[in-house]
Enzyme design. Structure first.
Site, PDB file in Angstrom:
ATOM      1  CG  ASP A 176      -3.019   2.423   2.927  1.00 58.17           C
ATOM      2  OD1 ASP A 176      -3.608   2.961   3.733  1.00 58.17           O
ATOM      3  OD2 ASP A 176      -3.476   2.513   1.734  1.00 58.17           O
ATOM      4  CG  HIS A 177      -0.409   5.915   7.721  1.00 56.06           C
ATOM      5  ND1 HIS A 177      -0.479   6.509   6.399  1.00 56.06           N
ATOM      6  CD2 HIS A 177      -1.297   7.004   8.493  1.00 56.06           C
ATOM      7  CE1 HIS A 177      -0.943   7.611   6.389  1.00 56.06           C
ATOM      8  NE2 HIS A 177      -1.524   7.897   7.592  1.00 56.06           N
ATOM      9  CG  HIS A 239      -3.812   6.702   2.863  1.00 56.28           C
ATOM     10  ND1 HIS A 239      -2.929   5.461   3.072  1.00 56.28           N
ATOM     11  CD2 HIS A 239      -2.981   7.796   2.626  1.00 56.28           C
ATOM     12  CE1 HIS A 239      -1.658   6.238   3.273  1.00 56.28           C
ATOM     13  NE2 HIS A 239      -1.743   7.402   3.147  1.00 56.28           N
TER      14      HIS A 239
HETATM   15  C1  BG6 Z   1       0.350  10.155   3.914  1.00 58.77           C
HETATM   16  C2  BG6 Z   1       0.740  11.176   2.912  1.00 58.77           C
HETATM   17  O1  BG6 Z   1       0.407   9.013   3.326  1.00 58.77           O
HETATM   18  O2  BG6 Z   1      -0.794  10.407   4.505  1.00 58.77           O
HETATM   19  C3  BG6 Z   1       0.659  12.784   3.419  1.00 58.77           C
HETATM   20  O3  BG6 Z   1       1.994  10.999   2.125  1.00 58.77           O
HETATM   21  C4  BG6 Z   1      -0.520  12.874   4.389  1.00 58.77           C
HETATM   22  O4  BG6 Z   1       0.477  13.728   2.441  1.00 58.77           O
HETATM   23  C5  BG6 Z   1      -0.607  11.717   5.299  1.00 58.77           C
HETATM   24  O5  BG6 Z   1      -0.437  14.112   4.915  1.00 58.77           O
HETATM   25  C6  BG6 Z   1      -1.990  11.837   6.204  1.00 58.77           C
HETATM   26  O6  BG6 Z   1      -2.027  10.932   7.161  1.00 58.77           O
HETATM   27  P1  BG6 Z   1      -2.984  11.175   8.497  1.00 58.77           P
HETATM   28  O7  BG6 Z   1      -2.766   9.888   8.986  1.00 58.77           O
HETATM   29  O8  BG6 Z   1      -2.572  12.437   9.066  1.00 58.77           O
HETATM   30  O9  BG6 Z   1      -4.365  11.296   8.088  1.00 58.77           O
END
Ligand code: BG6
Length: 484
Positions: A176-177, A239
Site C-alpha cells: 500500500d504505497h 490507502h
Molecule cells: C493509486 C491509485 O493507488 O494511488 C491512483 O490507483 C491514484 O488512482 C494514486 O492516482 C494516488 O497516489 P499518490 O501517491 O499520488 O497520492
C-alpha cells in the site's frame, strides 16, 4: 544501508507502474548506494522484446520519471547493466519458463529472490502456481503484491489463497504505497513521540478528524481499470483506511511489524458497520462534470469515457470507531479525481474550550498533517489579539514545511518499500487480515451504491466536490478544511 544482492523479477514489466514507479525507485536507491551492482532487475511481460530493447525502454522511463538533476549518465549505465528481460506470459503454464530459469540460475544461492506482481490481480494465483511448478519459488523467495487485492472480500480471499498456497504469509508483501510515504509514517512519530499530542488524542479533546486524498488528474490512460473500480475501491479500501488506522490506533507494543499491524487491524474491526439507513447520511458518491482546471477546460467523466457509467470519481464517508478513545468522533474520509488542488492531508479539529473568560468562545484548535505536497504540519491556535484591550482572541498558525526543515528530497514511497521487501521487513506492508477487515467494512457501501440507495451526485472538475459532501459535514457542525 546497502541491501543484499537481489533478483527482482517483475511481472507486468512493460506496464505503466513499472515504468513510472518501480524502475525510477530502484534507480534512486542505486544512486543512494543502497543497491549493490550485482543486483538484477528481471522484467517479464508478453511482448517479444530483446534485452537491449527493454533496456531502451527502461532508459526512456528514467528520462521521463527521474528529475533531470538526478539523471546521471554513469549511474544510468550501471542501472541498465542490472536490467534483464524475459518474454514470458506468467499466467500460462506453457510459456518461456526456461528463459526465466536460465537467467535466475546465475548465483541463485547468493541472491534474495523477490517476485513483483504488477499485473491484473486475478492472475496472481496462476503466476504463483506456475512459478512453483517450475521450481522457481525457494523457501525464502518473497512476493510483492500490487493493489488492488481483489474487488471485494471474496475475490481478495481467492487471490490470497492462490498466492498463499505457494508463499508463506511472512514472505507475502502486500503493497500500500501510502505506507511508504514518509509523512504517513510520521503520524506514528507525531502521536507517540510528543506528549503534547499524545495527551489529547481522544474523544475528550478531538471533535472530528478528516482525511483527504484529492487529485487534480482525471483517470488518464487508466479508464478501463478505473471505471471497473471507482474511487471507493481504488483509494478508500486501501490507502485512506490505512491512514485512518495510523491516526486512530492504540499505541502499539513496539514498532515490530505484527505489533503495528495488530493495532491497525483492531481499528478496522472497530469501525462501526455502515448499513442501508446510516449510509444515506454517511456516504456521498459523485462524478465530475466538465469544468476548469488551471485555466484549461476539461471534459466530464462520462464524456471522457464515451459511455454511461455508474462509477464514482468522488467519495466522502463518515466513519465512527467504536472504542472508548473515539466514542462519537466522526472520521470523514474523502478522495476524488479532478479536484481543485492535489492535496493529501489529515485535519484534526479539537473541541473549543467551554469558557466564558473571553468576549467570544475561542475558535477550535486545528492540527493539519500534510501528507503531500508541501509535506509538513500546521497548528492553528488562539492567541490574544494584541490590538484589542478586551481579550479578543485571534487564530494564529504555526507551520512547519519539512522540505525546508530537512533540506532533503522527499523520496517516492516505492523506494523504501521495494527495498524493505528485499530486507524482509514487513512493517509497512498489509497483512492478510487487514485486507479482509477493510473489505468487510466497505462491503455495505459497495452494495448500497450498486442498488442505487445513495444517488450519484455531481461536481464540476476543478471544484472541491459536490454540495452533498458539505452538507454531510454540516450535520455534525463541521467544515471541510478548504471552508474553514
Ligand atoms: C493509486 C491509485 O493507488 O494511488 C491512483 O490507483 C491514484 O488512482 C494514486 O492516482 C494516488 O497516489 P499518490 O501517491 O499520488 O497520492
Amino acid at each position: 544501508h546497502q541491501v543484499a544482492p537481489f533478483d527482482y523479477i517483475i511481472f507486468g514489466a512493460t506496464g505503466d507502474l513499472t515504468m513510472r514507479k518501480l524502475l525510477p525507485a530502484l534507480y534512486y536507491r542505486l544512486t543512494m548506494g543502497q543497491v549493490p551492482d550485482t543486483a538484477r532487475i528481471i522484467g517479464t511481460a508478453r511482448s517479444p522484446l530483446s534485452r537491449e530493447e527493454y533496456q531502451g525502454r527502461a532508459r526512456d522511463a528514467l528520462k521521463r520519471f527521474v528529475k533531470a538533476d538526478d539523471f546521471d549518465e554513469d549511474t544510468v549505465e550501471r542501472f541498465l547493466d542490472m536490467v534483464h528481460y524475459v518474454s514470458l506470459d506468467g499466467s500460462k503454464a506453457e510459456s518461456n519458463w526456461d528463459g526465466l530459469r536460465e537467467v535466475l540460475s546465475h548465483k541463485a544461492d547468493e541472491h534474495v529472490r523477490v517476485f513483483y506482481y504488477a499485473t491484473a490481480p486475478d492472475l496472481y494465483g496462476a503466476i504463483s502456481a506456475n512459478l512453483a511448478k517450475e521450481g522457481l519459488v525457494t523457501d525464502d523467495s518473497r512476493v510483492v503484491l500490487e493493489k488492488p487485492i481483489g474487488i471485494d472480500l471474496k475475490t481478495a480471499d481467492e487471490i490470497n489463497e492462490g498466492v498463499g498456497k505457494f508463499f508463506k504469509e511472512k514472505n507475502v508483501f502486500r503493497i500500500d504505497h501510502y505506507l511508504g510515504k514518509e509523512t504517513v509514517q510520521n503520524v506514528i512519530a507525531l502521536r507517540f513521540a510528543n506528549p503534547l499530542l499524545e495527551a489529547v488524542w481522544s474523544a475528550e479533546h478531538i471533535e472530528s478528524v478528516q482525511i483527504t486524498a484529492g487529485e487534480v488528474v482525471g483517470v488518464e490512460g487508466r479508464a478501463a481499470y478505473y471505471d471497473n473500480s471507482g474511487a471507493l475501491r481504488d483509494m478508500v479500501q486501501n490507502h485512506l483506511l490505512q491512514v485512518l488506522c495510523l491516526v486512530a490506533m492504540e499505541k502499539p507494543a513496539s514498532l515490530e511489524a505484527d505489533a503495528v499491524r495488530d493495532a491497525k487491524v483492531s481499528v478496522l474491526k472497530s469501525l462501526v458497520p455502515l448499513d442501508k439507513d446510516t449510509l444515506r447520511n454517511a456516504s456521498v458518491r459523485a462524478q465530475y462534470t466538465a469544468g476548469h482546471i488551471k485555466g484549461a477546460t476539461v471534459e466530464g467523466y462520462l464524456d471522457e469515457l464515451g459511455h454511461e457509467s455508474n462509477t464514482e470519481t468522488y467519495v466522502a464517508l463518515r466513519a465512527e470507531i467504536d472504542t472508548p478513545r473515539w466514542k462519537n468522533v466522526p472520521f470523514f474520509i474523502r478522495t476524488a479525481k479532478r479536484l481543485k488542488k492535489k492535496v493529501s492531508e489529515i485535519v484534526v479539529t479539537f473541541r473549543s474550550p467551554e469558557t466564558s473568560l473571553f468576549p467570544a468562545r475561542p475558535g477550535r484548535n486545528v492540527l493539519v498533517i500534510r501528507i503531500q505536497p508541501d509535506e509538513g504540519v500546521s497548528w492553528s491556535f488562539n492567541v490574544k489579539d494584541p490590538t484589542n484591550d478586551d481579550f479578543a482572541l485571534w487564530q494564529s498558525t504555526m507551520d512547519v514545511h519539512f522540505e525546508k526543515s530537512f533540506n532533503t528530497r522527499y523520496p517516492d514511497a516505492y523506494e523504501r518499500l521495494l527495498l524493505d521487501a528485499v530486507r524482509g521487513y514487513p512493517v509497512l506492508f498489509i497483512r492478510r487480515d487487514e485486507v479482509e477487515a477493510a473489505w468487510k467494512w466497505v462491503a455495505p457501501v459497495m452494495e448500497a451504491w450498486a442498488r442505487n440507495d445513495v444517488p450519484m451526485a455531481h461536481y464540476p472538475a476543478g471544484s472541491w466536490g459536490p454540495e452533498e459532501a458539505r452538507a454531510m459535514l454540516a450535520r455534525d457542525g463541521q467544515l471541510w478544511h478548504e471552508d474553514m
